[in-house]
Design an enzyme around this catalytic site. Sequence first.
Site, PDB file in Angstrom:
ATOM      1  N   LYS A 138       0.859  -1.191   0.000  1.00 11.94           N
ATOM      2  CA  LYS A 138       0.000   0.000   0.000  1.00 11.94           C
ATOM      3  C   LYS A 138       0.886   1.229   0.000  1.00 11.94           C
ATOM      4  O   LYS A 138       2.016   1.186   0.515  1.00 11.94           O
ATOM      5  CB  LYS A 138      -0.893   0.013   1.254  1.00 11.94           C
ATOM      6  CG  LYS A 138      -2.166   0.811   1.077  1.00 11.94           C
ATOM      7  CD  LYS A 138      -3.203  -0.006   0.335  1.00 11.94           C
ATOM      8  CE  LYS A 138      -4.463   0.778   0.081  1.00 11.94           C
ATOM      9  NZ  LYS A 138      -5.500  -0.080  -0.522  1.00 11.94           N
ATOM     10  N   GLY A 250     -25.757   2.844   0.333  1.00  7.85           N
ATOM     11  CA  GLY A 250     -24.861   3.474  -0.632  1.00  7.85           C
ATOM     12  C   GLY A 250     -25.436   3.338  -2.035  1.00  7.85           C
ATOM     13  O   GLY A 250     -26.283   2.461  -2.315  1.00  7.85           O
ATOM     14  N   GLY A 252     -23.007   4.140  -4.821  1.00  8.22           N
ATOM     15  CA  GLY A 252     -21.795   4.471  -5.572  1.00  8.22           C
ATOM     16  C   GLY A 252     -21.404   3.321  -6.470  1.00  8.22           C
ATOM     17  O   GLY A 252     -22.251   2.521  -6.888  1.00  8.22           O
ATOM     18  N   ASN A 253     -20.119   3.222  -6.754  1.00 12.71           N
ATOM     19  CA  ASN A 253     -19.638   2.203  -7.691  1.00 12.71           C
ATOM     20  C   ASN A 253     -20.019   0.791  -7.257  1.00 12.71           C
ATOM     21  O   ASN A 253     -20.596   0.022  -8.029  1.00 12.71           O
ATOM     22  CB  ASN A 253     -18.113   2.335  -7.843  1.00 12.71           C
ATOM     23  CG  ASN A 253     -17.526   1.198  -8.648  1.00 12.71           C
ATOM     24  OD1 ASN A 253     -17.080   0.198  -8.094  1.00 12.71           O
ATOM     25  ND2 ASN A 253     -17.551   1.307  -9.961  1.00 12.71           N
TER      26      ASN A 253
HETATM   27  P1  NAD Z   1     -18.356   5.559  -3.861  1.00 14.91           P
HETATM   28  O1  NAD Z   1     -17.704   6.791  -3.377  1.00 14.91           O
HETATM   29  O2  NAD Z   1     -18.511   5.319  -5.319  1.00 14.91           O
HETATM   30  O3  NAD Z   1     -19.843   5.440  -3.215  1.00 14.91           O
HETATM   31  C1  NAD Z   1     -20.089   5.607  -1.884  1.00 14.91           C
HETATM   32  C2  NAD Z   1     -21.604   5.684  -1.685  1.00 14.91           C
HETATM   33  O4  NAD Z   1     -21.903   5.705  -0.312  1.00 14.91           O
HETATM   34  C3  NAD Z   1     -22.241   6.947  -2.277  1.00 14.91           C
HETATM   35  O5  NAD Z   1     -23.480   6.605  -2.841  1.00 14.91           O
HETATM   36  C4  NAD Z   1     -22.466   7.828  -1.064  1.00 14.91           C
HETATM   37  O6  NAD Z   1     -23.554   8.730  -1.213  1.00 14.91           O
HETATM   38  C5  NAD Z   1     -22.804   6.775  -0.042  1.00 14.91           C
HETATM   39  N1  NAD Z   1     -22.637   7.210   1.331  1.00 14.91           N
HETATM   40  C6  NAD Z   1     -21.624   7.875   1.894  1.00 14.91           C
HETATM   41  N2  NAD Z   1     -21.861   8.084   3.182  1.00 14.91           N
HETATM   42  C7  NAD Z   1     -23.058   7.524   3.449  1.00 14.91           C
HETATM   43  C8  NAD Z   1     -23.862   7.395   4.609  1.00 14.91           C
HETATM   44  N3  NAD Z   1     -23.475   7.891   5.773  1.00 14.91           N
HETATM   45  N4  NAD Z   1     -25.039   6.743   4.512  1.00 14.91           N
HETATM   46  C9  NAD Z   1     -25.450   6.239   3.344  1.00 14.91           C
HETATM   47  N5  NAD Z   1     -24.734   6.325   2.215  1.00 14.91           N
HETATM   48  C10 NAD Z   1     -23.556   6.962   2.263  1.00 14.91           C
HETATM   49  O7  NAD Z   1     -17.556   4.364  -3.166  1.00 14.91           O
HETATM   50  P2  NAD Z   1     -17.406   2.870  -3.653  1.00 14.91           P
HETATM   51  O8  NAD Z   1     -16.234   2.763  -4.546  1.00 14.91           O
HETATM   52  O9  NAD Z   1     -18.728   2.366  -4.076  1.00 14.91           O
HETATM   53  O10 NAD Z   1     -16.944   2.168  -2.274  1.00 14.91           O
HETATM   54  C11 NAD Z   1     -17.876   1.877  -1.260  1.00 14.91           C
HETATM   55  C12 NAD Z   1     -17.217   0.993  -0.225  1.00 14.91           C
HETATM   56  O11 NAD Z   1     -16.684  -0.175  -0.860  1.00 14.91           O
HETATM   57  C13 NAD Z   1     -16.027   1.607   0.521  1.00 14.91           C
HETATM   58  O12 NAD Z   1     -16.006   1.063   1.819  1.00 14.91           O
HETATM   59  C14 NAD Z   1     -14.818   1.082  -0.260  1.00 14.91           C
HETATM   60  O13 NAD Z   1     -13.634   1.053   0.541  1.00 14.91           O
HETATM   61  C15 NAD Z   1     -15.298  -0.320  -0.565  1.00 14.91           C
HETATM   62  N6  NAD Z   1     -14.605  -0.941  -1.690  1.00 14.91           N
HETATM   63  C16 NAD Z   1     -14.661  -0.406  -2.933  1.00 14.91           C
HETATM   64  C17 NAD Z   1     -14.023  -1.041  -3.993  1.00 14.91           C
HETATM   65  C18 NAD Z   1     -14.097  -0.500  -5.388  1.00 14.91           C
HETATM   66  O14 NAD Z   1     -13.561  -1.153  -6.300  1.00 14.91           O
HETATM   67  N7  NAD Z   1     -14.762   0.632  -5.621  1.00 14.91           N
HETATM   68  C19 NAD Z   1     -13.286  -2.227  -3.777  1.00 14.91           C
HETATM   69  C20 NAD Z   1     -13.264  -2.781  -2.489  1.00 14.91           C
HETATM   70  C21 NAD Z   1     -13.933  -2.131  -1.458  1.00 14.91           C
END
Ligand code: NAD
Length: 459
Positions: A138, A250, A252-253
């Site tokens: 990391k 959530g 997001g992605n």
């Molecule tokens: P993102 O930023 O695309 O989406 C995050 C989502 O969470 C958004 O819709 C945001 O509005 C919502 N959110 C934030 N705070 C909130 C709250 N208090 N209540 C409800 N919703 C809330 O992030 P992502 O890439 O989708 O990642 C989400 C999680 O998955 C994180 O914990 C990240 O570490 C983990 N993760 C992501 C990946 C990846 O490839 N993107 C891989 C492994 C783990």
Amino acid sequence: MAAINPVYLDNYGIINYHTHVFNHFLEESETMAEKSFNPFEMAQAQFDRVAEILDLDQGTKELLRYNLREYHVSIPVRMDDGTVKVFRGFRVQHNDARGPAKGGIRFHPMETIDTVRALAMWMTWKCSVVDIPLGGGKGGIICDPHNLSMREQEAICRGWIRHLAKDMGPLKDVPAPDVMTSAQHMLWMLDEFEAIHGQRLPGFITGKPVGMGGSLGRTEATGYGVIFTVREALKQLEIPASETRASVQGFGNVAQYAIELYNQIWGKVVCVSSWDQKDQTSYSFYKEDGVDLATLRSITDRFGGIDKVRAKEHGYEVLPGEAWLEQDVEILIPSALEHQITWKNVDKISKSVKIIAEGANGPTTPDADKVIHKRGIFMIPDLLANAGGVTCSYFEQVQSNMNYFWEKDEVLGKLDTKMTSAFNAVSDLAKKKKLYMRDAAYVIAVGRVAQACKDRGWV
Ligand code: NAD
């Protein structure tokens, strides 16, 4: 310096690391969890517990509870106003017995070496549980890109690589995007690395843009991976997906692609939630007959925030943020951030819930996890559930090294195979040894790395 968005901090800040470490492994109380703020010590304590279950010898324990190598660098950057600012950066390689170290590089104003050390160790376990031939690493740079021009960010990326170019590489240590870094940052880093080495080495970094060495399917990989594991859990529980409903925290992605695939296997999502930047709170969005992904996407900003006024116009019931947890559904998919299912709200989980799949990292605190365990809910731990992202990064590395790129279906097919076999290995062990799924995942992950160290004659 502009104030940092508290959601951002919540989402990606120090709390993230602490909660993650505490996830189930430690028996400590909430008070202890809140008091302790050294993520690396916590990652070590977590490792110690698994080492005990595995009865690891003293040498292996000593080796694995520390990182193999770490680098601290100072990066001088001429800022747009003519002054020179020096940024501190790190790269940690926890273990590379199973293959080159793999792990993201983060930009964060509150980055610390201990967070990077902890995250490097977790990457070793995550790559191991899905059985990809990579170790864990990391990186981090203490900076806030909100306050940096693109030129300044490019200079930071190139400076970090100039320091580390000799100690990283496709066969040594492969970075990727992480908090506040993107495909563009990866491309600048790759370009600097290739300039130093005088050749094209696209396997050096993953998360590159598609067309510049990036892999098709990477965007979908984490969310789809979550659903591959949910599908397998449903098979085990003998519940047809078409008879299930899910609630997702959530949008997001991870959440959006998890919903996409879950809909394809005929599951119905009745509730999602997201953070409202204007109101500085979260809301849940409920629709009895199932949310419509395309509609929701059309009213969502690039940070995953759903427009609540427009959601109401589209017939969604707008509920308080925590309502996603209380729905009468069979599956909960926390996919927002850490520390969401705690001793304060765990009892609000409906009796109908059969499966929790952790799309996010560290959404469940250890005490809440104990309750979930006791209630017999099928837990698919973050380590396993969201490993689709790094698995697809591995595929990108393979394609880049070969300079031959696969079709999207091929990438996703291979991802399914990997996730399914990782799920089966963990659940077989859980059944055989009567372990909680989370413990089983960690036992497999740490066991494989320990064996690799032994086989190499290190310990
Ligand atoms: P993102 O930023 O695309 O989406 C995050 C989502 O969470 C958004 O819709 C945001 O509005 C919502 N959110 C934030 N705070 C909130 C709250 N208090 N209540 C409800 N919703 C809330 O992030 P992502 O890439 O989708 O990642 C989400 C999680 O998955 C994180 O914990 C990240 O570490 C983990 N993760 C992501 C990946 C990846 O490839 N993107 C891989 C492994 C783990």
